[in-house]
Design a protein around this motif. Structure first.
Motif, PDB file in Angstrom:
ATOM      1  N   ALA A 217     -16.630 -17.490 -25.839  1.00 52.32           N
ATOM      2  CA  ALA A 217     -16.318 -18.535 -24.853  1.00 52.32           C
ATOM      3  C   ALA A 217     -14.863 -18.972 -24.977  1.00 52.32           C
ATOM      4  CB  ALA A 217     -17.265 -19.725 -25.022  1.00 52.32           C
ATOM      5  N   LEU A 218     -14.400 -19.162 -26.212  1.00 52.08           N
ATOM      6  CA  LEU A 218     -12.987 -19.518 -26.432  1.00 52.08           C
ATOM      7  C   LEU A 218     -12.078 -18.409 -25.904  1.00 52.08           C
ATOM      8  CD1 LEU A 218     -13.265 -20.991 -30.027  1.00 52.08           C
ATOM      9  CD2 LEU A 218     -12.357 -22.228 -28.038  1.00 52.08           C
TER      10      LEU A 218
ATOM     11  N   ILE B 102     -16.063 -26.605 -24.426  1.00 52.94           N
ATOM     12  CA  ILE B 102     -15.067 -25.753 -23.767  1.00 52.94           C
ATOM     13  C   ILE B 102     -15.161 -25.917 -22.246  1.00 52.94           C
ATOM     14  CG2 ILE B 102     -14.404 -23.337 -23.334  1.00 52.94           C
ATOM     15  CD1 ILE B 102     -15.463 -22.783 -26.265  1.00 52.94           C
ATOM     16  N   THR B 103     -16.383 -25.993 -21.743  1.00 54.39           N
ATOM     17  CA  THR B 103     -16.589 -26.226 -20.309  1.00 54.39           C
ATOM     18  C   THR B 103     -15.970 -27.564 -19.890  1.00 54.39           C
ATOM     19  OG1 THR B 103     -18.568 -24.882 -20.145  1.00 54.39           O
ATOM     20  CG2 THR B 103     -18.373 -26.674 -18.561  1.00 54.39           C
TER      21      THR B 103
ATOM     22  N   GLN C 157     -19.765 -24.455 -26.571  1.00 60.16           N
ATOM     23  CA  GLN C 157     -19.606 -23.931 -25.204  1.00 60.16           C
ATOM     24  C   GLN C 157     -19.485 -25.072 -24.193  1.00 60.16           C
ATOM     25  OE1 GLN C 157     -23.008 -21.314 -24.754  1.00 60.16           O
ATOM     26  NE2 GLN C 157     -21.864 -19.548 -25.483  1.00 60.16           N
TER      27      GLN C 157
ATOM     28  N   LEU D 169      -8.192 -20.688 -23.706  1.00 62.11           N
ATOM     29  CA  LEU D 169      -7.713 -21.712 -24.639  1.00 62.11           C
ATOM     30  C   LEU D 169      -7.036 -21.042 -25.838  1.00 62.11           C
ATOM     31  CD1 LEU D 169     -10.781 -24.161 -24.663  1.00 62.11           C
ATOM     32  CD2 LEU D 169      -8.492 -24.684 -23.779  1.00 62.11           C
TER      33      LEU D 169
ATOM     34  N   SER E 181     -11.993 -18.183 -22.172  1.00 67.54           N
ATOM     35  CA  SER E 181     -11.562 -19.429 -21.503  1.00 67.54           C
ATOM     36  C   SER E 181     -10.059 -19.502 -21.334  1.00 67.54           C
ATOM     37  CB  SER E 181     -12.011 -20.639 -22.321  1.00 67.54           C
ATOM     38  OG  SER E 181     -11.203 -20.777 -23.498  1.00 67.54           O
TER      39      SER E 181
ATOM     40  N   THR F 179     -12.147 -27.161 -19.830  1.00 64.14           N
ATOM     41  CA  THR F 179     -11.526 -26.179 -18.933  1.00 64.14           C
ATOM     42  C   THR F 179     -12.137 -26.124 -17.538  1.00 64.14           C
ATOM     43  OG1 THR F 179     -13.068 -24.399 -19.548  1.00 64.14           O
ATOM     44  CG2 THR F 179     -11.085 -24.659 -20.920  1.00 64.14           C
TER      45      THR F 179
ATOM     46  N   THR G   9     -21.190 -17.551 -16.858  1.00 67.14           N
ATOM     47  CA  THR G   9     -21.385 -18.932 -17.331  1.00 67.14           C
ATOM     48  C   THR G   9     -21.818 -18.904 -18.799  1.00 67.14           C
ATOM     49  OG1 THR G   9     -23.757 -19.062 -16.851  1.00 67.14           O
ATOM     50  CG2 THR G   9     -22.252 -19.636 -15.036  1.00 67.14           C
ATOM     51  N   ASN G  10     -22.013 -20.104 -19.326  1.00 67.31           N
ATOM     52  CA  ASN G  10     -22.499 -20.215 -20.704  1.00 67.31           C
ATOM     53  C   ASN G  10     -23.874 -19.571 -20.881  1.00 67.31           C
ATOM     54  OD1 ASN G  10     -20.226 -21.567 -21.664  1.00 67.31           O
ATOM     55  ND2 ASN G  10     -21.017 -23.560 -20.970  1.00 67.31           N
TER      56      ASN G  10
ATOM     57  N   LYS H 224     -14.617 -24.334 -16.930  1.00 64.02           N
ATOM     58  CA  LYS H 224     -15.159 -22.972 -16.800  1.00 64.02           C
ATOM     59  C   LYS H 224     -16.562 -22.852 -17.411  1.00 64.02           C
ATOM     60  CE  LYS H 224     -10.641 -20.736 -16.907  1.00 64.02           C
ATOM     61  NZ  LYS H 224      -9.653 -19.980 -17.693  1.00 64.02           N
ATOM     62  N   PHE H 225     -17.326 -21.918 -16.874  1.00 65.52           N
ATOM     63  CA  PHE H 225     -18.596 -21.448 -17.470  1.00 65.52           C
ATOM     64  C   PHE H 225     -19.759 -22.439 -17.361  1.00 65.52           C
ATOM     65  CE2 PHE H 225     -15.396 -19.551 -20.672  1.00 65.52           C
ATOM     66  CZ  PHE H 225     -15.059 -18.524 -19.810  1.00 65.52           C
TER      67      PHE H 225
END
Lengths: 210, 210
Positions: free
Chosen positions: B20-21, B74-75, B71, B26, B24, B78, B156-157, B80-81
């Motif tokens: 995920a990182l 991170i979402t 996760q 990041l 993403s 960002t 997605t996650n 995302k996901f």
């Protein structure tokens, strides 16, 4: 609009959702899923939930499954049980931990020990699972030392998830007397107004099949 | 600020967070946890994560554990996901399902079959788990029929969670050739820019201990 929760008494995962509904103050009613009679494998039920699992929440035409998602949906509707601010990550952490390490193991082990015919019970699996469960109880009991609730100062989905199987009477290797912090915390939950034990909150129980 | 992910190559749960990182965009770096050498049981590590598990994300002084929570974090950082609109419930549903039925079982079974000494491997448990896993693969493969992604039109996650153990080379009863929809979907994920296999993305592998 009354929420309908498709559920059955033996299901600790159903209980997590039923208890969240019950304590939230939302208007809801249980709909019996005759799981042991095969109802969750019918086309009719699979149309509502292709995974064939209970619980399933119906909010009008909207169907939601997985107890943790139903809990989050209730939180989004009511503002309750989600934790304050960044505590939401801690709540999710324990809900995931519960799914990964605690309820998944409790549910399977209780099923193998109680709902399979005696000559079909895989003893090595049961023993192995009980070892895993003991490690999980230790993590939870240790976390609850000096705490009334798993996250923050009040009841959250973390509590409503982790307690899911721990009020059931059938043996699966859990005894409240062995875990004083868990025991005290379970009493904190059952002291909440409206709380009911699984077989009182949802239709269906082993007594019906005896 | 560079995110630090405490992780190790063998850990499919770490991989979920690392991937995920990585996807993403990041800025992040892995920090090796010598899990098999006991590092996760040290007081130093327990101070960061009392559950003694990897992965653990450090964002400055902020520590976050459980791959699904990392996760979500991170979402939130960002956008995302997480899925669009109500898809967030579907994403959470599959993340929970993965924790309950898929990754927990893959991880345990892979450990028992590969990382325990040969004479300590509980064959009845391994066989039982493989039966459970087959049911889980069937649910996922059937869901992916006609779909590129588990939820909606993009990664997605849900995808980043369910794929966690499925790229590993060690045997645990999963063969991509048996599950054509899963196979195609794993290629969709590995086609993402920046994707790396677990032992390329994180430090530590069985080869280091051979």
């Amino acid at each position: 609009m009354t929420f309908k929760l498709h559920c059955f008494g033996e299901s600790g995962n159903s209980y997590k959702a039923a208890l969240a509904l019950q304590l939230s103050g939302l208007d809801w009613e249980p709909v019996f899923v005759d799981f042991f009679g095969g109802a969750a494998r019918t086309d009719e039920y699979r149309a509502l939930n292709p995974m064939g699992e209970a619980p399933l929440l119906q909010d009008g035409d909207h169907c939601i499954s997985q107890s943790g998602v139903i809990q989050q949906y209730i939180t989004d509707k009511t503002g309750k049980f989600g934790g304050e601010g960044d505590d939401k990550y801690e709540v999710l952490r324990w809900v995931l931990w519960d799914n990964h390490k605690l309820s998944s193991m409790c549910g399977m082990t209780r099923f193998l020990m109680n709902f399979l015919p005696e000559d079909k019970r895989p003893q090595e699996v049961i023993g192995f699972n009980q070892g895993r469960l003991k490690a999980a109880y230790a993590v939870l009991d240790s976390h609850l030392e000096g705490r009334d609730w798993i996250v923050g100062d009040g009841i959250t989905n973390a509590d409503l998830s982790c307690c899911g199987y721990l009020y059931y009477p059938e043996p699966f290797g859990f005894d409240r007397a062995d875990w004083p912090n868990i025991d005290r915390w379970l009493t904190n939950i059952s002291d909440q107004p409206g709380w009911k034990a699984p077989y009182d909150l949802m239709p269906g129980s082993p007594a019906d099949r005896a």
